[in-house]
Design a protein around this motif. Structure first.
Motif, PDB file in Angstrom:
ATOM      1  N   LYS A 160       0.808  -1.219   0.000  1.00 37.50           N
ATOM      2  CA  LYS A 160       0.000   0.000   0.000  1.00 37.50           C
ATOM      3  C   LYS A 160       0.839   1.267   0.000  1.00 37.50           C
ATOM      4  O   LYS A 160       0.416   2.309  -0.496  1.00 37.50           O
ATOM      5  CB  LYS A 160      -0.958  -0.008   1.191  1.00 37.50           C
ATOM      6  N   ASP A 209      -4.978  -5.950  -0.481  1.00 38.32           N
ATOM      7  CA  ASP A 209      -5.362  -5.503   0.858  1.00 38.32           C
ATOM      8  C   ASP A 209      -6.837  -5.875   1.072  1.00 38.32           C
ATOM      9  O   ASP A 209      -7.670  -5.646   0.184  1.00 38.32           O
ATOM     10  CB  ASP A 209      -5.182  -3.968   0.921  1.00 38.32           C
ATOM     11  N   SER A 210      -7.168  -6.460   2.229  1.00 41.88           N
ATOM     12  CA  SER A 210      -8.506  -7.060   2.386  1.00 41.88           C
ATOM     13  C   SER A 210      -9.631  -6.036   2.234  1.00 41.88           C
ATOM     14  O   SER A 210     -10.669  -6.340   1.633  1.00 41.88           O
ATOM     15  CB  SER A 210      -8.610  -7.764   3.743  1.00 41.88           C
ATOM     16  N   GLU A 211      -9.430  -4.807   2.754  1.00 40.25           N
ATOM     17  CA  GLU A 211     -10.493  -3.797   2.670  1.00 40.25           C
ATOM     18  C   GLU A 211     -10.736  -3.398   1.219  1.00 40.25           C
ATOM     19  O   GLU A 211     -11.870  -3.207   0.789  1.00 40.25           O
ATOM     20  CB  GLU A 211     -10.112  -2.548   3.470  1.00 40.25           C
ATOM     21  N   ASN A 271      -2.402   2.372   9.855  1.00 41.11           N
ATOM     22  CA  ASN A 271      -2.772   1.478   8.751  1.00 41.11           C
ATOM     23  C   ASN A 271      -4.079   1.930   8.109  1.00 41.11           C
ATOM     24  O   ASN A 271      -4.210   1.936   6.886  1.00 41.11           O
ATOM     25  CB  ASN A 271      -2.888   0.032   9.257  1.00 41.11           C
ATOM     26  N   GLU A 328      -4.750   3.238   4.409  1.00 32.46           N
ATOM     27  CA  GLU A 328      -5.765   2.575   3.576  1.00 32.46           C
ATOM     28  C   GLU A 328      -6.792   3.560   3.014  1.00 32.46           C
ATOM     29  O   GLU A 328      -7.316   3.341   1.922  1.00 32.46           O
ATOM     30  CB  GLU A 328      -6.454   1.462   4.372  1.00 32.46           C
TER      31      GLU A 328
HETATM   32 MG    MG Z   1      -5.954  -3.941   5.207  1.00 30.75          MG
END
Ligand code: MG
Ligand code: NDP
Length: 388
Positions: free
Chosen positions: A126, A151-153, A219, A223
């Motif tokens: 990221k 990235d999960s989001e 983080n 994000e």
């Molecule tokens: Mg994440």
């Protein structure tokens, strides 16, 4: 798929190789590993090279590359080193896809190298988008490439946007945050947090840097910036909600107030696999979700007073230009100093904010300008720490 994997020895890298193993066993989506890269872990990279038989490996540190070459005299493999080697691995000729999961700003040049070589890019790194978003997105546009989020989001948002061509009628993106190990703590308690405590994340097992970023909420700030670039969304339209269970991975709110969420167990192998197999969905090693067993899901406002990093990042993104690069560079330096016990936990937001505010918000015209802003921010943080 023919894959070049950067950051192969890390948390995302090793889970990517697990996913690749599963896909190959399943047979529906064969993946060959063309190149692997890491910084210095020659031992693990050797085991990975023996199993996956890449044509090239890159070890950023020269001594490690030398060590690797010694260990693998029996293998027919190109060994690369330095930033040049990392970029060469990122753009490796026989690969069609590059997954970048190195940690930190060091991922920026390889990201650009992969895009300019017209590789499909799956991005976990990221910091690349935070610091060099304008350059990366422009390079992707010029080469006609989409960036697939790992990235999960961001994977969740990407999944929630399927069926909404061009993101039409999207009102807001809503990122979920676990809140980290210190959710609910007050400033007085946070002052004395030690690295060992901050390294214990309640839901995810990740590399050290991102684990500290979760504890400070940096983080989530990174994000928000990453989402702004990936989905072309102003930060004013990106919300954050604390969700302790990490089951809802993020959401999209549409014009009619319908909210689409993506859920799943907290397991990075799911977003990693989706980035590789998109638009297909295949069997995954991640566990099935049992909502009744969970019983309830909870949501809270983030604590923006005690976890300043979130708003510092949003402010940096609003200022634009090189301010996010400065915030990111300062954070990388501050996290390192915190892990070495040379600064306290609450010094991290203070230093990130100071560095971001000092940076004039000029729009970067080149990678060199981004690197310069990054370096200036780090040097300022080191100087401040020296004065402590
Ligand atoms: Mg994440
Ligand atoms: P790790 O610290 O576990 O792994 C980092 C990887 O990058 C290692 O393979 C390391 O090699 C490599 N690396 C570091 N510096 C260099 C360099 N100079 N040149 C080449 N390779 C380098 O990190 P994570 O896997 O946790 O995170 C990777 C990225 O993914 C980060 O940007 C993080 O924010 C993001 N991310 C991670 C998630 C997770 O669950 N872990 C979730 C979402 C995003 P070596 O082992 O040799 O040091």
């Amino acid at each position: 798929m023919k894959l070049s994997l950067l950051g192969a020895t890390g948390s995302i890298g090793t889970q990517t190789l697990e996913v690749v193993r599963g896909l190959n066993e399943n047979g529906a989506f064969p993946v060959s590993i063309e190149a692997l890269a890491a910084r210095s872990n020659a031992g693990l990279l050797e085991r990975q090279a023996r199993e996956f038989k890449p044509k090239a490996v890159a070890l950023f540190e020269e001594a490690a590359a030398k060590d690797f070459r010694e260990r693998t005299r029996d293998l027919d493999i190109t060994v690369l080193t330095g930033m040049e080697g990392l970029c060469e691995a990122a753009a490796w000729g026989t690969a069609d896809t590059t997954l970048n999961s190195v940690v930190g700003m060091v991922g920026l040049q390889p990201t650009l190298a992969a895009i300019n070589a017209k590789k499909k890019l799956a991005l976990a790194n990221k910091e690349t988008l935070v610091a060099g978003g304008a350059l990366v997105m422009e390079a992707a546009r010029q080469n006609g490439l989409d960036i697939l989020p790992v990235d999960s989001e961001h994977s969740a948002i990407f999944q929630c946007l399927q069926g909404s061509p061009g993101g039409r009628a999207v009102k807001r993106l809503i990122l979920t945050a676990s809140g980290g190990p210190f959710f609910g703590w007050e400033a007085e308690q946070l002052k004395s947090v030690m690295p060992e405590q901050a390294l214990r994340h309640p839901n995810w097992d990740m590399g050290a840097k991102i684990t500290i970023d979760c504890a400070t909420m940096m983080n989530k700030g990174l994000e928000v910036m990453e989402a702004a670039w990936l989905f072309g969304m102003p930060v004013e339209r990106i919300g954050v909600v604390v969700h302790r269970e990490s089951i809802v991975h993020s959401m999209v709110e549409y014009a009619d107030n319908a909210v689409i969420a993506q859920m799943g167990t907290p397991d990075m192998r799911l977003p990693i696999q989706y980035a590789l197999t998109y638009p297909e969905r295949l069997e995954s090693p991640s566990g099935t979700l049992d909502l009744a067993a969970l019983g309830k899901l909870t949501f809270f406002e983030p604590d923006r007073e005690n976890f300043r990093c979130l708003d510092v990042c949003i402010d940096a993104m609003k200022r634009g230009g090189l301010a996010p690069a400065a915030a990111n560079g300062a954070n990388e330096a501050a996290v390192q100093l915190f892990l070495e016990k040379r600064i306290g936990f609450m010094d991290i937001p203070r230093l990130v904010e100071g560095a971001a505010q000092r940076q004039p918000a000029v729009v970067p015209a080149s990678v060199e300008e981004v690197l310069q802003a990054d370096r200036a921010a780090r040097e300022w943080v080191w100087a401040q720490a020296g004065k402590n």
